[in-house]
Design a protein around this motif. Structure first.
Motif, PDB file in Angstrom:
ATOM      1  N   ASP A 118       0.806  -1.222   0.032  1.00 10.36           N
ATOM      2  CA  ASP A 118      -0.003  -0.016  -0.030  1.00 10.36           C
ATOM      3  C   ASP A 118       0.733   1.186   0.026  1.00 10.36           C
ATOM      4  O   ASP A 118       0.584   2.434   0.698  1.00 10.36           O
ATOM      5  N   GLY A 119       1.973   1.250  -0.947  1.00  4.61           N
ATOM      6  CA  GLY A 119       2.701   2.334  -0.961  1.00  4.61           C
ATOM      7  C   GLY A 119       3.729   2.660   0.221  1.00  4.61           C
ATOM      8  O   GLY A 119       4.484   3.603   0.188  1.00  4.61           O
ATOM      9  N   LEU A 120       3.903   1.801   1.177  1.00  2.00           N
ATOM     10  CA  LEU A 120       4.934   2.040   2.249  1.00  2.00           C
ATOM     11  C   LEU A 120       5.914   0.908   2.162  1.00  2.00           C
ATOM     12  O   LEU A 120       5.595  -0.356   1.989  1.00  2.00           O
ATOM     13  N   VAL A 121       7.197   1.268   2.224  1.00  2.00           N
ATOM     14  CA  VAL A 121       8.155   0.413   2.376  1.00  2.00           C
ATOM     15  C   VAL A 121       8.432  -0.632   3.429  1.00  2.00           C
ATOM     16  O   VAL A 121       7.838  -0.168   4.610  1.00  2.00           O
ATOM     17  N   GLN A 122       8.390  -1.766   3.194  1.00  2.00           N
ATOM     18  CA  GLN A 122       8.326  -2.974   4.270  1.00  2.00           C
ATOM     19  C   GLN A 122       9.761  -3.531   4.435  1.00  2.00           C
ATOM     20  O   GLN A 122      10.152  -4.468   3.704  1.00  2.00           O
ATOM     21  N   SER A 123      10.340  -2.999   5.339  1.00  2.00           N
ATOM     22  CA  SER A 123      11.798  -3.232   5.613  1.00  2.00           C
ATOM     23  C   SER A 123      11.938  -4.587   6.256  1.00  2.00           C
ATOM     24  O   SER A 123      12.943  -5.355   6.176  1.00  2.00           O
ATOM     25  N   ASP A 124      10.950  -5.092   6.693  1.00  2.00           N
ATOM     26  CA  ASP A 124      10.906  -6.530   7.466  1.00  2.00           C
ATOM     27  C   ASP A 124      10.538  -7.540   6.192  1.00  2.00           C
ATOM     28  O   ASP A 124      10.418  -8.542   6.843  1.00  2.00           O
ATOM     29  N   SER A 183      13.819 -11.173  -0.169  1.00  2.00           N
ATOM     30  CA  SER A 183      13.545 -12.185  -0.996  1.00  2.00           C
ATOM     31  C   SER A 183      13.858 -13.500  -0.292  1.00  2.00           C
ATOM     32  O   SER A 183      13.343 -14.529  -1.021  1.00  2.00           O
ATOM     33  N   GLY A 184      14.424 -13.706   0.664  1.00  2.00           N
ATOM     34  CA  GLY A 184      14.793 -14.701   1.411  1.00  2.00           C
ATOM     35  C   GLY A 184      13.381 -15.509   2.413  1.00  2.00           C
ATOM     36  O   GLY A 184      13.590 -16.652   2.574  1.00  2.00           O
ATOM     37  N   ASP A 185      12.619 -14.632   2.234  1.00  2.00           N
ATOM     38  CA  ASP A 185      11.244 -14.903   3.146  1.00  2.00           C
ATOM     39  C   ASP A 185      10.548 -15.849   2.257  1.00  2.00           C
ATOM     40  O   ASP A 185      10.528 -16.022   1.380  1.00  2.00           O
ATOM     41  N   ALA A 186       9.881 -16.948   3.376  1.00  2.00           N
ATOM     42  CA  ALA A 186       8.931 -17.758   2.659  1.00  2.00           C
ATOM     43  C   ALA A 186       7.739 -16.994   2.178  1.00  2.00           C
ATOM     44  O   ALA A 186       7.338 -16.113   2.604  1.00  2.00           O
ATOM     45  N   VAL A 187       7.287 -17.669   0.893  1.00  2.00           N
ATOM     46  CA  VAL A 187       6.194 -16.943   0.181  1.00  2.00           C
ATOM     47  C   VAL A 187       4.648 -16.927   1.277  1.00  2.00           C
ATOM     48  O   VAL A 187       4.048 -15.739   1.337  1.00  2.00           O
ATOM     49  N   GLU A 188       4.704 -17.761   2.007  1.00  2.00           N
ATOM     50  CA  GLU A 188       3.699 -17.779   3.032  1.00  2.00           C
ATOM     51  C   GLU A 188       3.783 -16.654   3.899  1.00  2.00           C
ATOM     52  O   GLU A 188       2.883 -15.989   4.605  1.00  2.00           O
ATOM     53  N   SER A 189       5.190 -16.324   4.370  1.00  2.00           N
ATOM     54  CA  SER A 189       5.340 -14.988   5.069  1.00  2.00           C
ATOM     55  C   SER A 189       4.856 -13.746   4.338  1.00  2.00           C
ATOM     56  O   SER A 189       4.182 -12.859   4.938  1.00  2.00           O
ATOM     57  N   TRP A 190       5.154 -13.672   3.035  1.00  2.00           N
ATOM     58  CA  TRP A 190       4.532 -12.836   2.451  1.00  2.00           C
ATOM     59  C   TRP A 190       3.322 -12.361   2.311  1.00  2.00           C
ATOM     60  O   TRP A 190       2.567 -11.303   2.440  1.00  2.00           O
ATOM     61  N   VAL A 191       2.385 -13.588   2.047  1.00  2.00           N
ATOM     62  CA  VAL A 191       1.132 -13.652   2.006  1.00  2.00           C
ATOM     63  C   VAL A 191       0.456 -13.398   3.241  1.00  2.00           C
ATOM     64  O   VAL A 191      -0.353 -12.320   3.158  1.00  2.00           O
ATOM     65  N   GLU A 192       1.095 -13.705   4.563  1.00  2.00           N
ATOM     66  CA  GLU A 192       0.705 -13.288   5.811  1.00  2.00           C
ATOM     67  C   GLU A 192       0.787 -11.639   5.928  1.00  2.00           C
ATOM     68  O   GLU A 192      -0.301 -11.056   6.358  1.00  2.00           O
ATOM     69  N   LYS A 193       1.610 -10.924   5.540  1.00  2.00           N
ATOM     70  CA  LYS A 193       1.970  -9.633   5.664  1.00  2.00           C
ATOM     71  C   LYS A 193       0.902  -8.851   4.604  1.00  2.00           C
ATOM     72  O   LYS A 193       0.340  -7.879   4.906  1.00  2.00           O
ATOM     73  N   LEU A 194       0.732  -9.300   3.527  1.00  2.00           N
ATOM     74  CA  LEU A 194      -0.059  -8.805   2.598  1.00  2.00           C
ATOM     75  C   LEU A 194      -1.539  -8.766   2.930  1.00  2.00           C
ATOM     76  O   LEU A 194      -2.467  -7.859   2.930  1.00  2.00           O
TER      77      LEU A 194
END
Length: 156
Positions: A134-140, A143-154
């Motif tokens: 949503d236009g905000l940089v996510q420093s946490d 690329s090494g994160d699991a896709v599931e972790s991305w989905v959870e944050k999204l």
């Protein structure tokens, strides 16, 4: 690291749901990578073709799969010292199957490249990949994160 992230995007969309998530790729040309500007322009040129984002995606995948052939040893020497921008374009066309040479010459393509650079600067982006939600940089996110972790944050 960008190749690592790029390779997970299809899984991200599949898991998060293409109807729920919009994925936008902004390109950050990196001057220490000697042919970064040429490659960035090829990706944007591919996006102007009838196949649009699919053509750009094929170019990115091809460069990622053959990244050593587009790089310099320690960013300063090696076989690519004798390569010309036309050699790089021909390699990209050969590996991707996307004919970008003609579109590479589109005069206004410079505006698109400058827009991507300006976008990164205005958002404090200095490394690739950088993730935004949503236009905000996510420093946490990385690329090494699991896709599931991305989905959870999204989908928070």
């Amino acid at each position: 690291f960008s190749v690592g992230a790029f390779g997970k995007f299809d899984a991200l969309l599949a898991q998060a749901g293409e109807d729920r998530v919009t994925l936008k790729i902004r390109l950050q040309s990196q001057p220490w990578h000697m042919y970064s500007g040429v490659i960035t322009r090829c990706i944007l040129a591919a996006s102007t073709l009838p196949e649009g984002k699919e053509a750009a995606k094929r170019v990115m995948a091809a460069v990622g799969a053959h990244r050593e052939e587009f790089e310099f040893e320690r960013h300063a020497r090696g076989p690519n010292m004798d390569a010309t921008p036309n050699d790089i374009i021909r390699r990209i066309e050969s590996y991707s199957g996307v004919q970008v040479a003609e579109a590479f010459d589109i005069p206004d393509l410079d505006r698109e490249i400058k827009w991507h650079c300006r976008y990164a600067r205005q958002n404090g982006i200095h490394v690739s990949p950088t993730f935004m939600i949503d236009g905000l940089v996510q420093s946490d996110m990385g690329s090494g994160d699991a896709v599931e972790s991305w989905v959870e944050k999204l989908l928070k």
